[in-house]
Enzyme design. Structure first.
Site, PDB file in Angstrom:
ATOM      1  N   GLU A   1      43.671  50.314  32.725  1.00 50.30           N
ATOM      2  CA  GLU A   1      43.399  49.480  34.144  1.00 50.30           C
ATOM      3  C   GLU A   1      41.764  48.968  32.998  1.00 50.30           C
ATOM      4  O   GLU A   1      41.066  49.653  32.583  1.00 50.30           O
ATOM      5  CB  GLU A   1      42.624  49.686  35.122  1.00 50.30           C
ATOM      6  CG  GLU A   1      43.592  49.835  36.549  1.00 50.30           C
ATOM      7  CD  GLU A   1      44.773  48.731  36.404  1.00 50.30           C
ATOM      8  OE1 GLU A   1      43.552  47.895  36.799  1.00 50.30           O
ATOM      9  OE2 GLU A   1      45.340  48.846  37.060  1.00 50.30           O
TER      10      GLU A   1
ATOM     11  N   CYS B   1      34.172  45.555  35.080  1.00 49.50           N
ATOM     12  CA  CYS B   1      35.314  44.716  34.354  1.00 49.50           C
ATOM     13  C   CYS B   1      36.124  43.508  35.026  1.00 49.50           C
ATOM     14  O   CYS B   1      36.536  42.344  33.638  1.00 49.50           O
ATOM     15  CB  CYS B   1      36.182  45.656  33.959  1.00 49.50           C
ATOM     16  SG  CYS B   1      36.900  45.819  34.987  1.00 49.50           S
TER      17      CYS B   1
END
Length: 534
Positions: A224, A258
């Site tokens: 991820e 992110c």
């Protein structure tokens, strides 16, 4: 809150790591984690341990990065608790064997099914920006799937890491679940071990190191990561709506997210309005300024602060909002920069901070070209505009996910699968996807003894026999397309659609009627020639 006593972060001795991993593997082989009741019980205990220590978790997040109470509770503590409840309520249903679809009738006799097996011993490496969510979140899925788990929280959020270790040790079975603390030496030692899956959240640079280590043992990985996520604001977009929603997304956790947009590509005619609306939204969100706000986080450490500052120093753009920085407090004000070059440092680098570069474009086609050249597979895409424009953006880009007329919303729905693609990661988790991420779908068949005569067709000798024809009857599919790749259709359907095609090309309605008349006439003639046809 300063007086609240938190557990002390202590690095795990490197020499202890092989023993810890061996203990987890022996437990997995004992099948202790297989029963649904055991998994559910462990998750329930974890839930209440988190609840008992929620104030410590909130305080730890504050000390690590000045995260506000609302963000710490909603985005960390309550998020994980919600996931635990959802997993426990659905786990027994997810664990059931599945019957595969579209199995040939003859093959159904062997009772084909898909069994849900745990992968084994799993390593979860968390991230600093959402230290609780991005550590406990995937761990919950791994527990739910029946694995034994070793959690390695981020050392950059030491207070949160220490509280999480305390929670695990108080609530979870130590033979099944363990926590290892440390930095590069400890992580390197962990990567030398044999794992059945590694789940990592963090930077693409570290992900490459993990992927190389995993490849030595052919270990599957879930990554991820992040990416230079583009936001599009078209000529038909609502500037006020776009400003508020993108500012909300970029100021969460001081932009250390992110999935938030890295830059905004805005139609040049809309750019002035967007900037003015950002000024209005900034005053609404932070009436006394972001520095005085209890809802605005700080940058995680000096290295990250200097990196973000350097990006601003290197830009050729103009700061139109914000720009204040305080190295001592690790504070960077939400900063809007108007740039005119797609190669500007604020566009081509991932800020992972509260920077909001705006690049005006001539049209949507130019915006799509810039976005794809900057980062072909970001974690998120954010499109503001008309339905036609947003569809064009989705069709013209690739990304892990996308939010239409919003910022990061697809990434904060707890039970919606979340993950990257290409450079932004691989694999997905959250909700059922978390269970699937750590589960092996094992195909199983059971062949009864009475089928032996039916199965004789598969045994040699084959030469000079019709066994292949008999074998193909059990499941060989006849193509419904021709050599040109066109779908095969019957003569009646061809005649009917021929008339329809003529009408669709602007021919008169009479052409359609004539086509139908010919088809019906031919059908009646054919029936007349075949007296046995009912």
């Amino acid at each position: 809150m300063e007086s609240m006593k938190l557990p002390v972060f202590k690095t795990t001795p490197v020499d202890d790591i092989p023993t810890i991993v061996s203990r987890l593997r022996n437990t997995f082989y004992s099948q202790k984690t297989r029963p649904a009741e055991f998994r559910i019980k462990q998750l329930r205990k974890l839930y209440w341990a988190i609840d008992d220590h929620k104030e410590e978790l909130v305080e730890a997040c504050r000390r690590d990065m000045n995260k506000g109470y609302f963000e710490a509770m909603a985005g960390e503590v309550n998020w994980v608790q919600n996931d635990i409840v959802f997993q426990t309520q659905n786990l027994e249903k997810w664990m059931k064997d599945e019957k595969p679809a579209d199995i040939a009738l003859t093959n159904r006799l062997v009772s084909p099914r898909i069994r849900k097996d745990p992968l084994g011993v799993v390593l979860v490496i968390g991230a600093f920006n959402f230290p609780v969510n991005l550590s406990f979140g995937p761990m919950v899925g791994a527990i739910s799937a029946g694995n034994t788990v070793l959690l390695k929280p981020s050392e950059s959020s030491p207070n949160s890491a220490a509280v999480m270790q305390k929670i695990m040790e108080e609530s979870l079975d130590p033979d099944c679940y363990a926590c290892v603390q440390g930095a590069i030496p400890e992580t390197s030692a962990l990567l030398e071990q044999k794992w059945d899956k590694i789940f990592f959240t963090g930077s693409s640079r570290t992900a490459r190191i993990i992927a190389q280590a995993a490849a030595k043992n052919l270990t599957p990985i879930a990554l991820e990561l992040g990416g230079k996520n583009p936001a599009f604001v078209t000529k038909k977009a609502d500037a006020r709506l776009a400003a508020r929603r993108l500012l909300w997304a970029k100021t969460m956790n001081a932009g250390q997210l992110c999935i938030s947009q890295n830059y905004i590509l805005v139609d040049k005619d809309v750019a002035p309005s967007l900037i003015e609306e950002l000024k209005v939204a900034m005053k609404e969100f932070f009436p006394d300024g972001a520095k005085k706000s209890k809802d605005f986080s700080r940058i995680i450490n000096t290295a990250a602060f200097n990196r973000i500052k350097r990006m601003v120093d290197n830009t050729s753009g103009k700061i139109v909002i914000g720009g204040t920085m305080d190295a001592e407090e690790l504070f960077i004000e939400p900063t809007v920069v108007l740039v005119d070059d797609p190669k500007d440092s604020l566009i081509v680098e991932e800020s992972f901070g509260p920077l909001i570069p705006i690049l005006p474009v001539d049209n949507l086609d130019q915006a799509l070209q810039i976005a794809n050249e900057t980062h072909a597979t970001p974690l998120g895409v954010y499109a503001f505009g008309s339905k036609e424009e947003t569809k064009k953006i989705l069709d013209g880009t690739r990304s892990g996910g996308a939010s239409i007329n919003d910022g990061i919303f697809h990434g904060i729905i707890p039970n919606l699968a979340f993950g990257g693609v290409g450079d932004s990661g691989t694999g997905a988790y959250r909700g059922k996807a978390s269970f699937d991420c750590f589960t092996h779908q094992r195909s199983i068949t059971t062949t009864p003894g009475w089928m032996e005569k039916l199965l004789a067709v598969r045994y040699p000798p084959f030469y000079g026999t019709d066994k292949l024809k008999q074998f193909n009857k059990m499941g060989f599919l006849t193509p419904d397309f021709d050599r040109n790749g066109d779908k095969k259709v019957g003569w009646l359907w061809w005649l009917l659609t021929l008339g329809t095609a003529s009408a669709s090309k602007g021919a008169s309605r009479a052409a359609l009627v004539a086509g139908l008349y010919v088809a019906i006439t031919m059908l009646m003639q054919r029936r007349a020639l075949r007296p046995g046809l009912a």
